[in-house]
Design an enzyme around this catalytic site. Structure first.
Site, PDB file in Angstrom:
ATOM      1  N   GLY A  74       0.824  -1.199   0.000  1.00 16.74           N
ATOM      2  CA  GLY A  74       0.000   0.000   0.000  1.00 16.74           C
ATOM      3  C   GLY A  74       0.858   1.248   0.000  1.00 16.74           C
ATOM      4  O   GLY A  74       0.499   2.267  -0.606  1.00 16.74           O
ATOM      5  N   ASN A 154      -6.261   4.610  10.164  1.00 16.49           N
ATOM      6  CA  ASN A 154      -5.674   3.392  10.707  1.00 16.49           C
ATOM      7  C   ASN A 154      -5.617   3.370  12.224  1.00 16.49           C
ATOM      8  O   ASN A 154      -5.532   2.296  12.826  1.00 16.49           O
ATOM      9  CB  ASN A 154      -4.261   3.210  10.153  1.00 16.49           C
ATOM     10  CG  ASN A 154      -3.405   4.443  10.309  1.00 16.49           C
ATOM     11  OD1 ASN A 154      -3.757   5.518   9.815  1.00 16.49           O
ATOM     12  ND2 ASN A 154      -2.278   4.322  10.990  1.00 16.49           N
ATOM     13  N   SER A 202      -3.757  -2.609   0.284  1.00 17.71           N
ATOM     14  CA  SER A 202      -2.662  -3.481   0.705  1.00 17.71           C
ATOM     15  C   SER A 202      -3.214  -4.844   1.114  1.00 17.71           C
ATOM     16  O   SER A 202      -4.163  -4.931   1.896  1.00 17.71           O
ATOM     17  CB  SER A 202      -1.908  -2.850   1.878  1.00 17.71           C
ATOM     18  OG  SER A 202      -0.834  -3.662   2.272  1.00 17.71           O
ATOM     19  N   HIS A 204      -2.189  -7.411   3.004  1.00 22.90           N
ATOM     20  CA  HIS A 204      -2.052  -8.044   4.311  1.00 22.90           C
ATOM     21  C   HIS A 204      -3.015  -7.502   5.358  1.00 22.90           C
ATOM     22  O   HIS A 204      -3.004  -7.954   6.509  1.00 22.90           O
ATOM     23  CB  HIS A 204      -0.608  -7.936   4.814  1.00 22.90           C
ATOM     24  CG  HIS A 204      -0.210  -6.574   5.272  1.00 22.90           C
ATOM     25  ND1 HIS A 204      -0.046  -6.254   6.597  1.00 22.90           N
ATOM     26  CD2 HIS A 204       0.070  -5.459   4.579  1.00 22.90           C
ATOM     27  CE1 HIS A 204       0.319  -4.993   6.698  1.00 22.90           C
ATOM     28  NE2 HIS A 204       0.398  -4.485   5.484  1.00 22.90           N
ATOM     29  N   CYS A 328       5.307   6.264  21.431  1.00 19.60           N
ATOM     30  CA  CYS A 328       6.465   6.036  22.313  1.00 19.60           C
ATOM     31  C   CYS A 328       7.066   4.656  22.096  1.00 19.60           C
ATOM     32  O   CYS A 328       8.242   4.435  22.348  1.00 19.60           O
ATOM     33  CB  CYS A 328       6.068   6.218  23.780  1.00 19.60           C
ATOM     34  SG  CYS A 328       4.714   5.163  24.312  1.00 19.60           S
TER      35      CYS A 328
END
Length: 394
Positions: A74, A154, A202, A204, A328
């Site tokens: 992607g 996402n 994409s 996966h 982080c």
């Protein structure tokens, strides 16, 4: 004793379904020929690629299989759409519009082009992560050559008004690309109905193989090539074709499209069960993203007075695999750019958790997750000076 593994990070990647692997295996072994060769096993593989192209076109409502170009990811598809448009249309203008919550594949590409003299406008989002089509309309200038807005985020799962944004772009004669990597396999996609010019996917993310992707380029849209070399993909994307990957990608997308309703309902049910359990049993929690306009399997929540990285580590000790809303874990002290863009203060953004459910998850696993979070959040807050000050009213 084997560790219990419960996977709630399907937005990051998914396993390969047995039917997909079964479709791929012959192209690793017997049918291993180069698809550019003229002898029989080469021609067989060329036919397999074209069959896959037709399957993918049908799955996304493309008018013609020739509008489908296979890529290695992607990310590559996003890069091709954006850089390809920029290079081909730079004489017309150097202005590109995107949003503040895009995937790094888009943001980093825009940053690269900015260094090459292109001008990038970043459209803000509201506190639920939505782009307002009117903001896109106002941002378009005579030198605007591309708008690129993701279909679904996402991190927080918010689904954008892509059809409305596409109408704005069409009105101005500006090309429109959408990153549909998170959306594909989770919500319906019909490129004709949406009116997009380019769309990235994409493999996966919907139980297909890693290292596979696709860029839809509407017939008549002209962009520069990204990868140069041989004559593969009708002279548009050089490199020996990944035949097993392409076959697996198409099979996974076909299965996802056929089973979309059942898939959506299952993930939605699991998400709502988790949401209800968390909000009923844990105080000081915030839902991130739009309540209704979100991907069915996405749940992003912030727990006040705790760190997301600590939650992840303690969940991992219980066999639960999830993702943090904070960067982080990748070595950065800054929280996610998406959470900051929707207005979360740093201290709350740092306590975020992204859960993304999949087809093999069960209600029992969700209940175990909620029980675990109740215990973990309570333990972390009892160690938190911030929570102690809050309790004391300081």
């Amino acid at each position: 004793m084997q560790e219990r593994v419960i996977y709630f990070d399907h937005a990051a990647t998914t396993y390969v379904k047995p039917e997909v692997l079964e479709a791929m295996i012959p192209y690793f072994t017997q049918n291993f020929g180069n698809a550019s060769s003229i002898y029989s096993i080469g021609r067989q593989n060329r036919n397999a690629i074209e069959d896959a192209r037709s399957t993918v076109a049908k799955s996304i409502g493309a008018q013609n299989p020739s509008e489908i170009y296979f890529t290695g990811s992607g990310t590559e598809a996003d890069n091709w759409a954006i850089k390809g448009t920029a290079l081909y249309h730079q004489k017309k203008g150097k202005h590109i519009i995107t949003s503040t919550i895009e995937h790094p594949a888009v943001l980093a590409t825009c940053e690269f082009l900015q260094k090459q003299g292109f001008v990038i406008t970043y459209i803000p989002v509201d506190n639920e992560g939505l782009v307002n089509p009117d903001d896109v309309d106002k941002a378009i200038r005579p030198d605007t050559i591309l708008v690129t807005i993701m279909m679904a985020n996402n991190e927080i799962g918010t689904i954008q008004p892509i059809k409305e944004i596409a109408q704005v772009c069409k009105k101005h004669g500006v090309l429109f690309h959408t990153d549909a990597v998170q959306a594909a396999g989770n919500i319906p996609i019909n490129v004709q109905d949406l009116g997009v010019d380019m769309l990235s996917v994409s493999g996966h993310k919907f139980y297909g193989p890693k290292g596979t992707g696709m860029l839809y380029i509407r017939k008549g849209v002209r962009i520069e090539n990204l990868i140069h070399g041989g004559h593969q993909e009708r002279n548009r994307r050089a490199g020996t074709e990944n035949v097993p990957g392409i076959v697996g990608f198409a099979k996974a997308l076909e299965l996802a499209t056929l089973n979309l309703d059942a898939h959506y309902q299952k993930l939605y049910s699991l998400r709502e069960r988790a949401l209800k359990g968390i909000f009923e049993r844990i105080p000081h929690v915030r839902l991130n993203g739009h309540r209704e306009k979100r991907l069915p399997g996405n749940l992003n929540v912030s727990f006040e007075f705790v760190e997301g990285e600590s939650i992840l580590l303690m969940l991992d000790m219980k066999g639960i695999k999830a993702s943090s809303g904070s960067a982080c874990t990748s070595g950065s002290l800054d929280p996610s750019h998406v959470l900051l863009a929707i207005g979360l203060p740093h201290e709350i953004a740092h306590g975020s958790l992204r859960l993304s459910f999949g087809e093999q998850n069960t209600e029992e696993e969700v209940d175990y997750l909620v029980d675990s979070l109740v215990e973990i959040i309570d333990k972390l807050r009892r160690m938190s000076p911030l929570y102690e000050d809050y309790v004391k009213g300081v």
